[in-house]
Scaffold this motif. Structure first.
Motif, PDB file in Angstrom:
ATOM      1  N   SER A  24      27.500  48.118  84.566  1.00 19.96           N
ATOM      2  CA  SER A  24      28.316  47.321  83.638  1.00 19.96           C
ATOM      3  C   SER A  24      28.995  46.145  84.340  1.00 19.96           C
ATOM      4  CB  SER A  24      29.379  48.202  82.987  1.00 19.96           C
ATOM      5  OG  SER A  24      30.380  48.569  83.931  1.00 19.96           O
ATOM      6  N   ALA A  25      29.269  45.120  83.571  1.00 24.08           N
ATOM      7  CA  ALA A  25      30.007  43.958  84.088  1.00 24.08           C
ATOM      8  C   ALA A  25      31.395  44.396  84.561  1.00 24.08           C
ATOM      9  CB  ALA A  25      30.124  42.880  83.013  1.00 24.08           C
ATOM     10  N   TRP A  26      32.016  45.357  83.829  1.00 20.59           N
ATOM     11  CA  TRP A  26      33.334  45.866  84.222  1.00 20.59           C
ATOM     12  C   TRP A  26      33.289  46.419  85.640  1.00 20.59           C
ATOM     13  CZ3 TRP A  26      38.383  46.534  84.153  1.00 20.59           C
ATOM     14  CH2 TRP A  26      38.921  47.642  84.787  1.00 20.59           C
ATOM     15  N   TRP A  27      32.327  47.340  85.909  1.00 23.69           N
ATOM     16  CA  TRP A  27      32.281  47.959  87.232  1.00 23.69           C
ATOM     17  C   TRP A  27      31.959  46.926  88.306  1.00 23.69           C
ATOM     18  CZ3 TRP A  27      34.263  51.029  90.342  1.00 23.69           C
ATOM     19  CH2 TRP A  27      33.691  51.288  91.578  1.00 23.69           C
ATOM     20  N   LYS A  28      31.043  46.030  88.064  1.00 26.92           N
ATOM     21  CA  LYS A  28      30.688  45.021  89.076  1.00 26.92           C
ATOM     22  C   LYS A  28      31.903  44.177  89.440  1.00 26.92           C
ATOM     23  CE  LYS A  28      25.847  44.967  87.847  1.00 26.92           C
ATOM     24  NZ  LYS A  28      24.743  44.264  87.246  1.00 26.92           N
ATOM     25  N   GLN A  29      32.697  43.810  88.440  1.00 29.53           N
ATOM     26  CA  GLN A  29      33.901  43.028  88.693  1.00 29.53           C
ATOM     27  C   GLN A  29      34.954  43.873  89.412  1.00 29.53           C
ATOM     28  OE1 GLN A  29      35.665  41.149  85.261  1.00 29.53           O
ATOM     29  NE2 GLN A  29      37.607  40.837  86.304  1.00 29.53           N
ATOM     30  N   ARG A  30      35.163  45.102  88.947  1.00 30.38           N
ATOM     31  CA  ARG A  30      36.180  45.967  89.543  1.00 30.38           C
ATOM     32  C   ARG A  30      35.823  46.315  90.982  1.00 30.38           C
ATOM     33  NH1 ARG A  30      41.238  45.914  88.646  1.00 30.38           N
ATOM     34  NH2 ARG A  30      42.256  47.919  88.605  1.00 30.38           N
ATOM     35  N   ARG A  31      34.546  46.533  91.245  1.00 28.85           N
ATOM     36  CA  ARG A  31      34.071  46.824  92.598  1.00 28.85           C
ATOM     37  C   ARG A  31      34.401  45.663  93.529  1.00 28.85           C
ATOM     38  NH1 ARG A  31      29.982  45.735  95.914  1.00 28.85           N
ATOM     39  NH2 ARG A  31      29.250  47.414  97.256  1.00 28.85           N
ATOM     40  N   MET A  32      34.123  44.428  93.081  1.00 30.27           N
ATOM     41  CA  MET A  32      34.415  43.257  93.905  1.00 30.27           C
ATOM     42  C   MET A  32      35.924  43.101  94.115  1.00 30.27           C
ATOM     43  SD  MET A  32      33.264  40.939  95.829  1.00 30.27           S
ATOM     44  CE  MET A  32      31.536  41.171  95.496  1.00 30.27           C
ATOM     45  N   GLU A  33      36.711  43.399  93.088  1.00 25.49           N
ATOM     46  CA  GLU A  33      38.176  43.334  93.235  1.00 25.49           C
ATOM     47  C   GLU A  33      38.654  44.333  94.282  1.00 25.49           C
ATOM     48  OE1 GLU A  33      39.603  44.042  89.274  1.00 25.49           O
ATOM     49  OE2 GLU A  33      39.115  42.005  88.615  1.00 25.49           O
ATOM     50  N   ALA A  34      38.079  45.534  94.292  1.00 31.14           N
ATOM     51  CA  ALA A  34      38.461  46.548  95.280  1.00 31.14           C
ATOM     52  C   ALA A  34      38.079  46.104  96.685  1.00 31.14           C
ATOM     53  CB  ALA A  34      37.812  47.892  94.949  1.00 31.14           C
ATOM     54  N   LEU A  35      36.895  45.539  96.841  1.00 29.38           N
ATOM     55  CA  LEU A  35      36.478  45.056  98.162  1.00 29.38           C
ATOM     56  C   LEU A  35      37.425  43.965  98.661  1.00 29.38           C
ATOM     57  CD1 LEU A  35      32.616  44.957  97.625  1.00 29.38           C
ATOM     58  CD2 LEU A  35      33.894  46.548  99.082  1.00 29.38           C
ATOM     59  N   ARG A  36      37.793  43.056  97.789  1.00 24.03           N
ATOM     60  CA  ARG A  36      38.729  41.992  98.178  1.00 24.03           C
ATOM     61  C   ARG A  36      40.115  42.565  98.490  1.00 24.03           C
ATOM     62  NH1 ARG A  36      36.505  38.516  93.456  1.00 24.03           N
ATOM     63  NH2 ARG A  36      34.849  37.386  94.506  1.00 24.03           N
ATOM     64  N   TYR A  37      40.577  43.475  97.647  1.00 22.24           N
ATOM     65  CA  TYR A  37      41.894  44.099  97.817  1.00 22.24           C
ATOM     66  C   TYR A  37      42.019  44.728  99.207  1.00 22.24           C
ATOM     67  CZ  TYR A  37      45.828  47.245  96.771  1.00 22.24           C
ATOM     68  OH  TYR A  37      47.028  47.924  96.782  1.00 22.24           O
ATOM     69  N   TYR A  38      40.958  45.407  99.633  1.00 23.79           N
ATOM     70  CA  TYR A  38      40.954  46.076 100.941  1.00 23.79           C
ATOM     71  C   TYR A  38      40.327  45.212 102.032  1.00 23.79           C
ATOM     72  CZ  TYR A  38      42.436  50.333  98.603  1.00 23.79           C
ATOM     73  OH  TYR A  38      43.136  51.269  97.886  1.00 23.79           O
ATOM     74  N   GLU A  39      40.147  43.927 101.743  1.00 23.13           N
ATOM     75  CA  GLU A  39      39.634  42.951 102.707  1.00 23.13           C
ATOM     76  C   GLU A  39      38.302  43.378 103.319  1.00 23.13           C
ATOM     77  OE1 GLU A  39      42.889  42.231 105.391  1.00 23.13           O
ATOM     78  OE2 GLU A  39      44.021  41.159 103.840  1.00 23.13           O
ATOM     79  N   PHE A  40      37.409  43.920 102.473  1.00 23.08           N
ATOM     80  CA  PHE A  40      36.061  44.306 102.899  1.00 23.08           C
ATOM     81  C   PHE A  40      36.089  45.222 104.123  1.00 23.08           C
ATOM     82  CE2 PHE A  40      35.689  40.514 100.369  1.00 23.08           C
ATOM     83  CZ  PHE A  40      34.580  40.759  99.580  1.00 23.08           C
ATOM     84  N   THR A  41      37.019  46.189 104.113  1.00 21.09           N
ATOM     85  CA  THR A  41      37.219  47.101 105.238  1.00 21.09           C
ATOM     86  C   THR A  41      37.049  48.550 104.786  1.00 21.09           C
ATOM     87  OG1 THR A  41      38.781  45.545 106.220  1.00 21.09           O
ATOM     88  CG2 THR A  41      38.871  47.807 107.023  1.00 21.09           C
ATOM     89  N   CYS A  42      36.248  49.315 105.543  1.00 17.19           N
ATOM     90  CA  CYS A  42      36.072  50.737 105.266  1.00 17.19           C
ATOM     91  C   CYS A  42      37.414  51.437 105.431  1.00 17.19           C
ATOM     92  CB  CYS A  42      35.034  51.346 106.216  1.00 17.19           C
ATOM     93  SG  CYS A  42      34.854  53.134 106.025  1.00 17.19           S
ATOM     94  N   GLN A  43      37.791  52.217 104.436  1.00 12.51           N
ATOM     95  CA  GLN A  43      39.074  52.899 104.461  1.00 12.51           C
ATOM     96  C   GLN A  43      39.049  54.198 105.261  1.00 12.51           C
ATOM     97  OE1 GLN A  43      41.996  51.328 103.043  1.00 12.51           O
ATOM     98  NE2 GLN A  43      40.371  49.866 103.502  1.00 12.51           N
ATOM     99  N   ARG A  44      37.908  54.540 105.797  1.00 16.49           N
ATOM    100  CA  ARG A  44      37.831  55.736 106.646  1.00 16.49           C
ATOM    101  C   ARG A  44      37.788  55.369 108.126  1.00 16.49           C
ATOM    102  NH1 ARG A  44      34.599  61.316 106.088  1.00 16.49           N
ATOM    103  NH2 ARG A  44      35.671  62.197 107.855  1.00 16.49           N
ATOM    104  N   CYS A  45      36.881  54.454 108.513  1.00 18.79           N
ATOM    105  CA  CYS A  45      36.722  54.140 109.944  1.00 18.79           C
ATOM    106  C   CYS A  45      37.320  52.793 110.340  1.00 18.79           C
ATOM    107  CB  CYS A  45      35.252  54.187 110.336  1.00 18.79           C
ATOM    108  SG  CYS A  45      34.265  52.797 109.721  1.00 18.79           S
ATOM    109  N   GLY A  46      37.649  51.938 109.358  1.00 23.31           N
ATOM    110  CA  GLY A  46      38.258  50.648 109.659  1.00 23.31           C
ATOM    111  C   GLY A  46      37.278  49.526 109.929  1.00 23.31           C
ATOM    112  N   LYS A  47      35.965  49.816 109.841  1.00 21.21           N
ATOM    113  CA  LYS A  47      34.962  48.777 110.068  1.00 21.21           C
ATOM    114  C   LYS A  47      35.095  47.692 108.999  1.00 21.21           C
ATOM    115  CE  LYS A  47      30.042  47.961 110.387  1.00 21.21           C
ATOM    116  NZ  LYS A  47      29.187  47.843 109.232  1.00 21.21           N
ATOM    117  N   LYS A  48      35.070  46.447 109.449  1.00 19.80           N
ATOM    118  CA  LYS A  48      35.234  45.317 108.541  1.00 19.80           C
ATOM    119  C   LYS A  48      33.878  44.662 108.305  1.00 19.80           C
ATOM    120  CE  LYS A  48      38.631  41.695 107.915  1.00 19.80           C
ATOM    121  NZ  LYS A  48      39.644  42.252 107.063  1.00 19.80           N
TER     122      LYS A  48
END
Length: 86
Positions: A24-48
């Protein structure tokens, strides 16, 4: 489509995801917002950077279509997302 997520009250909990949700367009947009929010960084290992999955926490599955960004966690697809859940 059914996702298996470790539950709080039992060993495993099955959470149905509506057909087409991940396309869905909703999920694609929300997914990108989450990636930006967390600055494209893995929340487990910290890899950017690099490819990242966006994982729903168990609480997020209770709020599909309106899940807050704090309940979506970018994770490395092979290493961190497969090892377990946040």
């Amino acid at each position: 489509h059914v996702r298996i997520i470790p539950g709080y009250t039992s060993r495993r909990m099955f959470t149905p995801v509506p057909k087409g949700y991940y396309e869905s367009a909703w999920w694609k947009q929300r997914r990108m917002e989450a990636l930006r929010y967390y600055e494209f960084t893995c929340q487990r290992c910290g890899k950017k950077g690099g490819p990242l999955d966006v994982h729903h926490t168990p609480e997020a599955y209770q709020q599909l279509w309106k899940e807050p960004l704090r309940l979506l966690k970018p994770l490395c697809p092979r290493r961190c997302h497969k090892k377990g859940r946040i």
